[in-house]
Scaffold this active site. Sequence first.
Site, PDB file in Angstrom:
ATOM      1  N   ARG A   1      35.553  34.411  30.126  1.00  0.00           N
ATOM      2  CA  ARG A   1      34.179  35.198  31.264  1.00  0.00           C
ATOM      3  C   ARG A   1      35.009  36.602  31.567  1.00  0.00           C
ATOM      4  NH1 ARG A   1      28.463  32.185  33.165  1.00  0.00           N
ATOM      5  NH2 ARG A   1      28.852  30.986  31.079  1.00  0.00           N
TER       6      ARG A   1
ATOM      7  N   SER B   1      35.344  49.339  53.900  1.00  0.00           N
ATOM      8  CA  SER B   1      35.272  50.318  53.071  1.00  0.00           C
ATOM      9  C   SER B   1      34.336  51.514  52.617  1.00  0.00           C
ATOM     10  CB  SER B   1      35.134  49.533  51.644  1.00  0.00           C
ATOM     11  OG  SER B   1      34.251  48.963  51.069  1.00  0.00           O
ATOM     12  N   ASP B   2      33.567  50.759  53.545  1.00  0.00           N
ATOM     13  CA  ASP B   2      32.410  52.121  53.796  1.00  0.00           C
ATOM     14  C   ASP B   2      32.029  51.256  55.506  1.00  0.00           C
ATOM     15  OD1 ASP B   2      29.321  50.119  53.233  1.00  0.00           O
ATOM     16  OD2 ASP B   2      30.908  49.654  51.955  1.00  0.00           O
TER      17      ASP B   2
ATOM     18  N   HIS C   1      34.068  26.943  33.348  1.00  0.00           N
ATOM     19  CA  HIS C   1      34.401  28.565  32.997  1.00  0.00           C
ATOM     20  C   HIS C   1      35.532  28.902  33.813  1.00  0.00           C
ATOM     21  CE1 HIS C   1      30.262  26.700  35.303  1.00  0.00           C
ATOM     22  NE2 HIS C   1      30.107  27.474  34.888  1.00  0.00           N
TER      23      HIS C   1
ATOM     24  N   ARG D   1      41.135  43.151  39.933  1.00  0.00           N
ATOM     25  CA  ARG D   1      41.576  43.289  40.994  1.00  0.00           C
ATOM     26  C   ARG D   1      42.517  41.916  41.272  1.00  0.00           C
ATOM     27  NH1 ARG D   1      43.030  46.687  44.033  1.00  0.00           N
ATOM     28  NH2 ARG D   1      40.592  47.277  44.108  1.00  0.00           N
TER      29      ARG D   1
ATOM     30  N   GLY E   1      39.270  40.868  50.477  1.00  0.00           N
ATOM     31  CA  GLY E   1      37.596  41.504  49.887  1.00  0.00           C
ATOM     32  C   GLY E   1      37.578  42.636  51.145  1.00  0.00           C
ATOM     33  N   SER E   2      36.444  43.316  50.165  1.00  0.00           N
ATOM     34  CA  SER E   2      35.898  44.616  51.337  1.00  0.00           C
ATOM     35  C   SER E   2      34.565  43.951  51.909  1.00  0.00           C
ATOM     36  CB  SER E   2      35.381  45.636  50.116  1.00  0.00           C
ATOM     37  OG  SER E   2      34.369  45.712  49.047  1.00  0.00           O
TER      38      SER E   2
ATOM     39  N   ARG F   1      39.993  34.521  50.527  1.00  0.00           N
ATOM     40  CA  ARG F   1      39.034  35.275  50.381  1.00  0.00           C
ATOM     41  C   ARG F   1      39.708  36.883  50.814  1.00  0.00           C
ATOM     42  NH1 ARG F   1      35.206  38.953  48.403  1.00  0.00           N
ATOM     43  NH2 ARG F   1      34.114  39.577  50.103  1.00  0.00           N
TER      44      ARG F   1
ATOM     45  N   GLY G   1      36.578  39.693  44.537  1.00  0.00           N
ATOM     46  CA  GLY G   1      35.497  38.995  44.350  1.00  0.00           C
ATOM     47  C   GLY G   1      35.697  39.919  42.499  1.00  0.00           C
TER      48      GLY G   1
ATOM     49  N   GLU H   1      29.180  41.063  53.880  1.00  0.00           N
ATOM     50  CA  GLU H   1      29.589  41.368  52.506  1.00  0.00           C
ATOM     51  C   GLU H   1      28.835  40.021  51.703  1.00  0.00           C
ATOM     52  OE1 GLU H   1      31.943  37.629  52.369  1.00  0.00           O
ATOM     53  OE2 GLU H   1      30.780  37.657  53.666  1.00  0.00           O
ATOM     54  N   MET H   2      29.039  39.889  51.022  1.00  0.00           N
ATOM     55  CA  MET H   2      28.483  38.425  49.994  1.00  0.00           C
ATOM     56  C   MET H   2      28.697  37.653  49.827  1.00  0.00           C
ATOM     57  SD  MET H   2      26.697  41.765  47.614  1.00  0.00           S
ATOM     58  CE  MET H   2      24.928  40.363  47.425  1.00  0.00           C
ATOM     59  N   GLU H   3      30.368  36.657  49.568  1.00  0.00           N
ATOM     60  CA  GLU H   3      31.053  36.104  49.718  1.00  0.00           C
ATOM     61  C   GLU H   3      31.824  34.617  50.582  1.00  0.00           C
ATOM     62  OE1 GLU H   3      31.076  38.197  46.774  1.00  0.00           O
ATOM     63  OE2 GLU H   3      32.199  38.813  48.224  1.00  0.00           O
TER      64      GLU H   3
ATOM     65  N   ARG I   1      41.344  53.522  49.515  1.00  0.00           N
ATOM     66  CA  ARG I   1      40.739  52.635  49.160  1.00  0.00           C
ATOM     67  C   ARG I   1      42.332  51.652  49.028  1.00  0.00           C
ATOM     68  NH1 ARG I   1      36.490  50.066  48.582  1.00  0.00           N
ATOM     69  NH2 ARG I   1      35.885  48.365  47.364  1.00  0.00           N
TER      70      ARG I   1
END
Length: 236
Positions: free
Chosen positions: A43, A203-204, A4, A24, A89-90, A87, A20, A179-181, A217
């Site tokens: 990728r 962000s929201d 990767h 960015r 991120g948002s 990390r 992410g 969030e997701m990470e 943003r």
Amino acid sequence: MTPHIHAKPGAFADVCLMPGDPLRASYIAGNFLEGAELVNDVRNMFGYTGTYKGRRVSVMGSGMGIPSASIYYKELITEYGVNKLIRIGSCGAISADVKLRDIVIGMGACTDSKVNRIRFNNHDFAAIADFGLLENVVKSARDKKMPVKVGNIFTSDLFYSPETHMFDIMEKHGILGVEMETAGLYGVCAEYGAKGLAICTVSDHIRKGEAMSPEDRQISLNEMIVLALDSVLLGD
């Protein structure tokens, strides 16, 4: 090289900022780092290394979600000698006390994912940030008179989760953002002996249906990026 990351040995600095979105990462490299060089584009997961105020720093995208991000976290640590991963991120807010543009620092990360149970023999694992990295970001924020919120966040495996009742439970337990990470980051860092921290801009607002404009943003993400980079200058 790994399946990767096709960077040469030594291509990455000891510290790597991890948004992410790979675009960015390109934005950060082009606007905040000096002499930034592209070191990975497999990728289209772009990675760069340059300097910030004389300090060698890398930045690389991680993709969305724990499975994608964990691949890059692990390979950067074990194959490229990165020992500090931040990390940036948002996140989405659920509490009325957390507002758009707030900067949230994840001291810990709850999750509905099973990844840390898999690595921890099916027991609960306390996914927490490295205290030194966290302390430096808080100090950097205070120096800038920039308010931040420090506490627990929730890492979800599903962006469109059907378990909307969980928002009430999260708010009751003081969760600052969703969030997701991050839980994956803290688990990987613990397993492989690295230091991890997550900094997220709200962000929201999930419950209020609010979202930042593209202009807000950009401004708020820039504030978070500078906060993270300046904290790196404080050292270990």
